[in-house]
Enzyme design. Sequence first.
Site, short mmCIF file in Angstrom:
data_model
loop_
_atom_site.label_atom_id
_atom_site.label_comp_id
_atom_site.label_asym_id
_atom_site.label_seq_id
_atom_site.Cartn_x
_atom_site.Cartn_y
_atom_site.Cartn_z
N ARG A 1 -99.37 28.80 -15.24
CA ARG A 1 -99.08 27.74 -14.02
C ARG A 1 -100.18 27.38 -13.39
O ARG A 1 -101.04 28.13 -12.93
CB ARG A 1 -98.02 28.43 -13.12
N ARG B 1 -83.45 31.82 -15.80
CA ARG B 1 -84.63 31.60 -16.20
C ARG B 1 -85.12 32.67 -17.24
O ARG B 1 -85.72 32.53 -18.31
CB ARG B 1 -85.80 31.65 -15.27
N1 NVA Z 1 -91.80 20.63 -7.70
C1 NVA Z 1 -92.06 22.03 -7.63
C2 NVA Z 1 -91.18 22.94 -8.27
C3 NVA Z 1 -91.26 24.53 -7.85
C4 NVA Z 1 -90.72 25.41 -8.59
C5 NVA Z 1 -93.24 22.08 -7.39
O1 NVA Z 1 -94.09 21.88 -8.25
O2 NVA Z 1 -93.89 22.83 -6.50
N1 CP Z 2 -88.16 27.54 -9.91
C1 CP Z 2 -89.67 28.10 -10.02
O1 CP Z 2 -90.35 27.81 -10.72
O2 CP Z 2 -89.74 29.10 -9.03
P1 CP Z 2 -91.14 29.78 -8.58
O3 CP Z 2 -91.82 28.90 -8.10
O4 CP Z 2 -90.45 30.99 -7.72
O5 CP Z 2 -91.39 30.60 -9.84
#
Ligand code: NVA
Ligand code: CP
Length: 310
Positions: free
Chosen positions: A109, A293
């Site tokens: 991420r 998920r």
């Molecule tokens: N669009 C949001 C999704 C979080 C799961 C973000 O990127 O913060």
């Molecule tokens: N929806 C999602 O990706 O949640 P988190 O940011 O908690 O991982």
Amino acid sequence: MKPGPSLMKHYLQFKDLRAEEYAYLLERARIIKTRFKNYERYTPLADRTLAMIFEKASTRTRVSFEAGMYQMGGSVVHLTTGDSQLGRAEPVEDSARVISRMVDLVMIRTYEQSKLERFAAHSRVPVINGLTNEYHPCQILADLFTFIEHRGSIAGKVVAWVGDGNNMANTWLQAAEILGFTVHVSTPSGYEVDPQVAGIRDRGCFKVFDHPMQACEGAHLVTTDVWTSMGYEAENEERRKAFVDWCVDDDMMAVARPDALFMHCLPAHRGEEVTAEVIDGPQSVVWDEAENRMHVQKALMEYLLLGRIG
Ligand code: NVA
Ligand code: CP
């Protein structure tokens, strides 16, 4: 045993897999979920290790990958920018070379998609996108699985996207192009989706509406996301003003189909992008969506490491 280079696949964006691979994965996720619900042990990833790299916060992504990997017999290594050399300017290419010599799979991420791509280009093992500024493919995989569980095939259906033209919106567009449905998009001015960033070729897979009510009309699914995504916090105040009319409420749900579902990838801010009545109401499937998920990612990890089963 690590997959050979010719077999190795990354999952960096939704369009990295084809429609028939999605048909396989979604069916596989159903089987894996059923086994889990029946307390049947299934450990095809024994001795495999997943490295999870988080440069942004997470609850669902971390828990779903970590629990899923343990359930399949494997183990995980959790790394963040703060507790590794990743935050101390080691080149991402070097991190990829090192980490991928010791684990079987990597989930990342991060911010720019280009950083994920640079990591993948230097990785010996498959890399999964756990969210970037541009895309969130694992979430859309879960959302599709959830829709199918509740309503059957999504082909030919209408998904209303209300809110920011962000990573989730881009990924919905890729899914629509591959799986044959339409996204009705309504964003405030200045926050539109960019088809080039979304990475779609067929502009027929989405339609743009000025008003969110118009986007919701006749929709089979209404979905939204936070007004300010991670990494854009400096724009928070400006966004609060721009997005004030993009709050999914009962009026928007009323113009959608009577059996329309509501989804949100979470975390949600009740009273901003969605009212409490909608997210906590009877059309909302957000808790199934979050749980799913784990099931879809178990199917994805199995596929990337072992290929098709059966
Ligand atoms: N669009 C949001 C999704 C979080 C799961 C973000 O990127 O913060
Ligand atoms: N929806 C999602 O990706 O949640 P988190 O940011 O908690 O991982």
